[in-house]
Scaffold this motif. Structure first.
Motif, PDB file in Angstrom:
ATOM      1  N   THR A 122      15.629 -80.240   0.681  1.00  0.00           N
ATOM      2  CA  THR A 122      14.236 -79.836   0.899  1.00  0.00           C
ATOM      3  C   THR A 122      13.579 -79.381  -0.402  1.00  0.00           C
ATOM      4  O   THR A 122      12.389 -79.631  -0.630  1.00  0.00           O
ATOM      5  CB  THR A 122      14.170 -78.702   1.936  1.00  0.00           C
ATOM      6  N   LEU A 123      14.341 -78.713  -1.259  1.00  0.00           N
ATOM      7  CA  LEU A 123      13.797 -78.248  -2.533  1.00  0.00           C
ATOM      8  C   LEU A 123      13.237 -79.417  -3.332  1.00  0.00           C
ATOM      9  O   LEU A 123      12.116 -79.349  -3.861  1.00  0.00           O
ATOM     10  CB  LEU A 123      14.887 -77.538  -3.341  1.00  0.00           C
ATOM     11  N   ILE A 124      13.992 -80.493  -3.415  1.00  0.00           N
ATOM     12  CA  ILE A 124      13.556 -81.660  -4.192  1.00  0.00           C
ATOM     13  C   ILE A 124      12.425 -82.391  -3.475  1.00  0.00           C
ATOM     14  O   ILE A 124      11.505 -82.898  -4.110  1.00  0.00           O
ATOM     15  CB  ILE A 124      14.746 -82.605  -4.450  1.00  0.00           C
ATOM     16  N   THR A 125      12.465 -82.417  -2.151  1.00  0.00           N
ATOM     17  CA  THR A 125      11.388 -83.044  -1.390  1.00  0.00           C
ATOM     18  C   THR A 125      10.061 -82.335  -1.646  1.00  0.00           C
ATOM     19  O   THR A 125       9.015 -82.977  -1.838  1.00  0.00           O
ATOM     20  CB  THR A 125      11.703 -83.013   0.112  1.00  0.00           C
ATOM     21  N   LEU A 126      10.092 -81.005  -1.666  1.00  0.00           N
ATOM     22  CA  LEU A 126       8.876 -80.242  -1.961  1.00  0.00           C
ATOM     23  C   LEU A 126       8.386 -80.510  -3.382  1.00  0.00           C
ATOM     24  O   LEU A 126       7.179 -80.687  -3.625  1.00  0.00           O
ATOM     25  CB  LEU A 126       9.140 -78.750  -1.776  1.00  0.00           C
ATOM     26  N   LEU A 127       9.320 -80.540  -4.328  1.00  0.00           N
ATOM     27  CA  LEU A 127       8.944 -80.807  -5.721  1.00  0.00           C
ATOM     28  C   LEU A 127       8.338 -82.199  -5.853  1.00  0.00           C
ATOM     29  O   LEU A 127       7.337 -82.388  -6.569  1.00  0.00           O
ATOM     30  CB  LEU A 127      10.168 -80.664  -6.633  1.00  0.00           C
ATOM     31  N   GLU A 128       8.912 -83.178  -5.186  1.00  0.00           N
ATOM     32  CA  GLU A 128       8.378 -84.539  -5.270  1.00  0.00           C
ATOM     33  C   GLU A 128       6.976 -84.625  -4.688  1.00  0.00           C
ATOM     34  O   GLU A 128       6.122 -85.370  -5.193  1.00  0.00           O
ATOM     35  CB  GLU A 128       9.324 -85.509  -4.566  1.00  0.00           C
ATOM     36  N   SER A 129       6.723 -83.867  -3.627  1.00  0.00           N
ATOM     37  CA  SER A 129       5.376 -83.838  -3.059  1.00  0.00           C
ATOM     38  C   SER A 129       4.378 -83.289  -4.071  1.00  0.00           C
ATOM     39  O   SER A 129       3.276 -83.833  -4.235  1.00  0.00           O
ATOM     40  CB  SER A 129       5.379 -82.981  -1.790  1.00  0.00           C
ATOM     41  N   LEU A 130       4.763 -82.239  -4.770  1.00  0.00           N
ATOM     42  CA  LEU A 130       3.891 -81.658  -5.788  1.00  0.00           C
ATOM     43  C   LEU A 130       3.702 -82.615  -6.959  1.00  0.00           C
ATOM     44  O   LEU A 130       2.593 -82.728  -7.517  1.00  0.00           O
ATOM     45  CB  LEU A 130       4.479 -80.335  -6.278  1.00  0.00           C
ATOM     46  N   ARG A 131       4.751 -83.303  -7.328  1.00  0.00           N
ATOM     47  CA  ARG A 131       4.640 -84.262  -8.435  1.00  0.00           C
ATOM     48  C   ARG A 131       3.755 -85.437  -8.068  1.00  0.00           C
ATOM     49  O   ARG A 131       3.023 -85.967  -8.908  1.00  0.00           O
ATOM     50  CB  ARG A 131       6.032 -84.737  -8.847  1.00  0.00           C
ATOM     51  N   ARG A 132       3.819 -85.871  -6.822  1.00  0.00           N
ATOM     52  CA  ARG A 132       2.930 -86.958  -6.395  1.00  0.00           C
ATOM     53  C   ARG A 132       1.466 -86.529  -6.500  1.00  0.00           C
ATOM     54  O   ARG A 132       0.600 -87.330  -6.883  1.00  0.00           O
ATOM     55  CB  ARG A 132       3.265 -87.392  -4.968  1.00  0.00           C
ATOM     56  N   SER A 133       1.191 -85.276  -6.189  1.00  0.00           N
ATOM     57  CA  SER A 133      -0.171 -84.764  -6.396  1.00  0.00           C
ATOM     58  C   SER A 133      -0.514 -84.763  -7.878  1.00  0.00           C
ATOM     59  O   SER A 133      -1.647 -85.060  -8.272  1.00  0.00           O
ATOM     60  CB  SER A 133      -0.300 -83.345  -5.828  1.00  0.00           C
ATOM     61  N   GLY A 134       0.495 -84.439  -8.718  1.00  0.00           N
ATOM     62  CA  GLY A 134       0.285 -84.432 -10.154  1.00  0.00           C
ATOM     63  C   GLY A 134      -0.068 -85.795 -10.713  1.00  0.00           C
ATOM     64  O   GLY A 134      -0.728 -85.896 -11.755  1.00  0.00           O
ATOM     65  N   ASN A 135       0.350 -86.862 -10.043  1.00  0.00           N
ATOM     66  CA  ASN A 135      -0.005 -88.211 -10.487  1.00  0.00           C
ATOM     67  C   ASN A 135      -1.515 -88.396 -10.578  1.00  0.00           C
ATOM     68  O   ASN A 135      -2.004 -89.188 -11.383  1.00  0.00           O
ATOM     69  CB  ASN A 135       0.550 -89.255  -9.511  1.00  0.00           C
ATOM     70  N   TRP A 136      -2.247 -87.662  -9.727  1.00  0.00           N
ATOM     71  CA  TRP A 136      -3.697 -87.819  -9.678  1.00  0.00           C
ATOM     72  C   TRP A 136      -4.419 -86.895 -10.648  1.00  0.00           C
ATOM     73  O   TRP A 136      -5.643 -86.957 -10.766  1.00  0.00           O
ATOM     74  CB  TRP A 136      -4.184 -87.552  -8.251  1.00  0.00           C
ATOM     75  N   ALA A 137      -3.669 -86.035 -11.350  1.00  0.00           N
ATOM     76  CA  ALA A 137      -4.251 -85.111 -12.331  1.00  0.00           C
ATOM     77  C   ALA A 137      -5.439 -84.351 -11.737  1.00  0.00           C
ATOM     78  O   ALA A 137      -5.275 -83.641 -10.760  1.00  0.00           O
ATOM     79  CB  ALA A 137      -4.638 -85.874 -13.600  1.00  0.00           C
ATOM     80  N   TYR A 138      -6.636 -84.561 -12.307  1.00  0.00           N
ATOM     81  CA  TYR A 138      -7.816 -83.812 -11.859  1.00  0.00           C
ATOM     82  C   TYR A 138      -8.153 -84.063 -10.391  1.00  0.00           C
ATOM     83  O   TYR A 138      -8.698 -83.195  -9.702  1.00  0.00           O
ATOM     84  CB  TYR A 138      -9.060 -84.201 -12.671  1.00  0.00           C
ATOM     85  N   LEU A 139      -7.828 -85.276  -9.912  1.00  0.00           N
ATOM     86  CA  LEU A 139      -8.238 -85.660  -8.568  1.00  0.00           C
ATOM     87  C   LEU A 139      -7.224 -85.269  -7.502  1.00  0.00           C
ATOM     88  O   LEU A 139      -7.480 -85.425  -6.307  1.00  0.00           O
ATOM     89  CB  LEU A 139      -8.462 -87.181  -8.511  1.00  0.00           C
ATOM     90  N   GLY A 140      -6.064 -84.777  -7.933  1.00  0.00           N
ATOM     91  CA  GLY A 140      -5.013 -84.440  -6.986  1.00  0.00           C
ATOM     92  C   GLY A 140      -5.367 -83.247  -6.110  1.00  0.00           C
ATOM     93  O   GLY A 140      -6.037 -82.305  -6.550  1.00  0.00           O
ATOM     94  N   ARG A 141      -4.917 -83.296  -4.863  1.00  0.00           N
ATOM     95  CA  ARG A 141      -5.156 -82.192  -3.943  1.00  0.00           C
ATOM     96  C   ARG A 141      -4.253 -81.015  -4.300  1.00  0.00           C
ATOM     97  O   ARG A 141      -3.070 -81.193  -4.566  1.00  0.00           O
ATOM     98  CB  ARG A 141      -4.883 -82.663  -2.511  1.00  0.00           C
ATOM     99  N   ARG A 142      -4.805 -79.818  -4.342  1.00  0.00           N
ATOM    100  CA  ARG A 142      -4.022 -78.624  -4.653  1.00  0.00           C
ATOM    101  C   ARG A 142      -3.175 -78.243  -3.441  1.00  0.00           C
ATOM    102  O   ARG A 142      -3.686 -77.756  -2.432  1.00  0.00           O
ATOM    103  CB  ARG A 142      -4.932 -77.457  -4.993  1.00  0.00           C
ATOM    104  N   ARG A 143      -1.900 -78.488  -3.485  1.00  0.00           N
ATOM    105  CA  ARG A 143      -1.008 -78.200  -2.363  1.00  0.00           C
ATOM    106  C   ARG A 143      -0.473 -76.770  -2.490  1.00  0.00           C
ATOM    107  O   ARG A 143       0.694 -76.558  -2.820  1.00  0.00           O
ATOM    108  CB  ARG A 143       0.123 -79.215  -2.331  1.00  0.00           C
ATOM    109  N   THR A 144      -1.339 -75.810  -2.196  1.00  0.00           N
ATOM    110  CA  THR A 144      -0.990 -74.402  -2.395  1.00  0.00           C
ATOM    111  C   THR A 144       0.192 -73.982  -1.537  1.00  0.00           C
ATOM    112  O   THR A 144       1.125 -73.318  -2.020  1.00  0.00           O
ATOM    113  CB  THR A 144      -2.204 -73.515  -2.076  1.00  0.00           C
ATOM    114  N   LEU A 145       0.187 -74.351  -0.270  1.00  0.00           N
ATOM    115  CA  LEU A 145       1.271 -73.962   0.625  1.00  0.00           C
ATOM    116  C   LEU A 145       2.590 -74.599   0.200  1.00  0.00           C
ATOM    117  O   LEU A 145       3.634 -73.935   0.199  1.00  0.00           O
ATOM    118  CB  LEU A 145       0.930 -74.357   2.071  1.00  0.00           C
ATOM    119  N   THR A 146       2.528 -75.870  -0.176  1.00  0.00           N
ATOM    120  CA  THR A 146       3.744 -76.551  -0.627  1.00  0.00           C
ATOM    121  C   THR A 146       4.301 -75.888  -1.877  1.00  0.00           C
ATOM    122  O   THR A 146       5.520 -75.698  -2.004  1.00  0.00           O
ATOM    123  CB  THR A 146       3.451 -78.039  -0.911  1.00  0.00           C
ATOM    124  N   ARG A 147       3.414 -75.519  -2.788  1.00  0.00           N
ATOM    125  CA  ARG A 147       3.886 -74.872  -4.013  1.00  0.00           C
ATOM    126  C   ARG A 147       4.492 -73.506  -3.718  1.00  0.00           C
ATOM    127  O   ARG A 147       5.499 -73.117  -4.333  1.00  0.00           O
ATOM    128  CB  ARG A 147       2.739 -74.725  -5.019  1.00  0.00           C
TER     129      ARG A 147
END
Length: 446
Positions: free
Chosen positions: A198-223
């Protein structure tokens, strides 16, 4: 050095060449995922060999505008494409001032999972975080102090995979990756974290948001969930783990140790791709495979790094850089060969072009691990782990872990690349190689 009036302006590309650079060089990297690779896009990129086209476009731009960096016509920005290997070195050697790795794009992308990471920090905070990171990762040391337990864990995680292949199973990316992350979690956080997928799954979700840089959704709860889970592992500080070393390392105010660890996990993901591709290179080059096997027999089962396998990983990173674009922003007005460069300007280094430069590398499209053992690969534009003060602090640790894994796999079997991809014995090494579709089986003469 501050600019003064009367200095000449940077050469600017035409609109057509700017469009070509954007669509042929920058866009493919963005589509593939700069922070977390998109598997389905990588399949397309391999099919059409996007990197070969990007390298060709870079070569044409260098012939037209080089050797100095050329400014692209990006509205509201000063963005320069680096065309010369010596300029690559200058950017890296003179980091973090006046060329900071904390570019605006990088800050937007990486802040999704490491807002206080060293790579996007400045000034005294950056210095402290870098010093802490180097202390824990043993930067510059040939063998990490956790070498012995790392080798034991690599054996435990990969011995069974090698046995399964010998019995007829296929070693594919999901199988390799699962074992890799079990190993990495044990190294970084301790044995209790082995099964925490689960730790890596959460990190990958955050990294996928990072792919979008400025346009990425801020996943506050996931972080928050990721940070809490990571913190619980770090607080245990289990023996023979980086978490234990973190707990025993002096950390000045605002070092933020827990914000440095996500980047280490991020880097280990890239290392997995490099190691898997290195196995593909060895499997499709029987002569090199036999050299590696013979060296393993001589080196035995000790805890030392396996130089030939580490060199094979470096060749994998040269041929297919896991950081295809290195970005630097200027922190002050600067002179570049008599050209005025304003503060806030962005420099872009497209590493595949320099890593496959036939003018300086006779083996540009070949597999030559020996070049890393004889310093023949020591070219200013070949930077698999970046270079200078902001170079990857985990270089030695990553190479050690990757070579330990490869040693465990190669010790038992001869492998055949069992896929229809472009990496084949006797064929030109492809410019784009998708590791996620690679599969290995036992070689018929193994």
């Amino acid at each position: 050095m501050t600019t003064t009036a009367g200095r000449r302006a940077m050469t600017t590309a035409t609109v057509a060449d700017t469009v070509r650079a954007t669509t042929m060089i920058a866009l493919p990297t963005i589509l593939c995922g700069a922070v977390k690779r998109r598997h389905w896009v990588m399949r397309i990129a391999q099919r059409y060999q996007w990197d070969r086209r990007s390298i060709t476009a870079m070569r044409q731009l260098a012939e037209r505008y080089g050797p100095s960096p050329v400014r692209l016509r990006i509205p509201g920005r000063t963005v320069a494409l680096v065309l010369n290997a010596d300029d690559v070195q200058r950017l890296l050697v003179e980091s973090p001032e006046p060329f900071t790795p904390a570019s605006r794009e990088k800050r937007a992308a990486l802040s999704t999972f490491q807002p206080h990471g060293v790579l996007i920090s400045h000034g005294e905070e950056r210095r402290r975080r870098r010093q802490f990171t180097e202390s824990v990762l043993d930067t510059g040391m040939p063998v990490h102090r956790l070498a012995a337990p790392i080798v034991v864990r690599a054996k435990e995680e990969y011995a069974s995979l090698a046995v399964d292949v010998a019995r007829g199973a296929v070693l594919d990316w999901p199988t390799f990756e699962r074992a890799w992350w079990r190993l990495v979690r044990r190294i970084v956080l301790g044995d209790s974290a082995r099964e925490d997928e689960t730790l890596i799954t959460l990190l990958e979700s955050l990294r996928r948001s990072g792919n979008w840089a400025y346009l990425g959704r801020r996943r506050t709860l996931t972080r928050q969930r990721f940070a809490e889970r990571l913190r619980s592992h770090l607080e245990r500080a289990e023996p023979d783990s980086l978490a234990e070393l973190i707990a025993s390392t002096t950390t000045p105010t605002r070092t933020c140790p827990s914000h440095q660890v996500p980047h280490w996990l991020f880097a280990f993901d890239a290392a997995a791709m490099a190691a898997f591709r290195a196995l593909g290179l060895l499997a499709t080059h029987p002569d090199r495979f036999q050299v590696a096997r013979a060296r393993l027999d001589r080196e035995g089962l000790g805890t030392n790094e396996h130089p030939y396998l580490a060199a094979s990983v470096l060749e994998s990173l040269r041929l297919w850089p896991t950081t295809p674009m290195i970005l630097r922003d200027t922190t002050a007005s600067t002179l570049w060969g008599g050209v005025s460069v304003p503060s806030g300007a962005s420099f872009v280094v497209f590493t595949p072009y320099f890593h496959r430069d036939e003018r300086s590398l006779p083996h540009a499209d070949g597999f030559e691990p020996e070049a890393w053992l004889t310093a023949e690969a020591d070219e200013p534009g070949v930077v698999p782990f970046s270079a200078g003060p902001a170079a990857c602090p985990g270089r030695e640790l990553v190479l050690f872990v990757a070579s330990a894994v490869l040693a465990e796999l190669l010790r038992r079997n001869d492998y055949r690349l069992d896929s229809d991809g472009p990496l084949r014995p006797g064929a030109l090494i492809p410019a784009t190689l998708d590791p996620f579709t690679m599969r290995f089986a036992l070689a018929s003469d193994g």
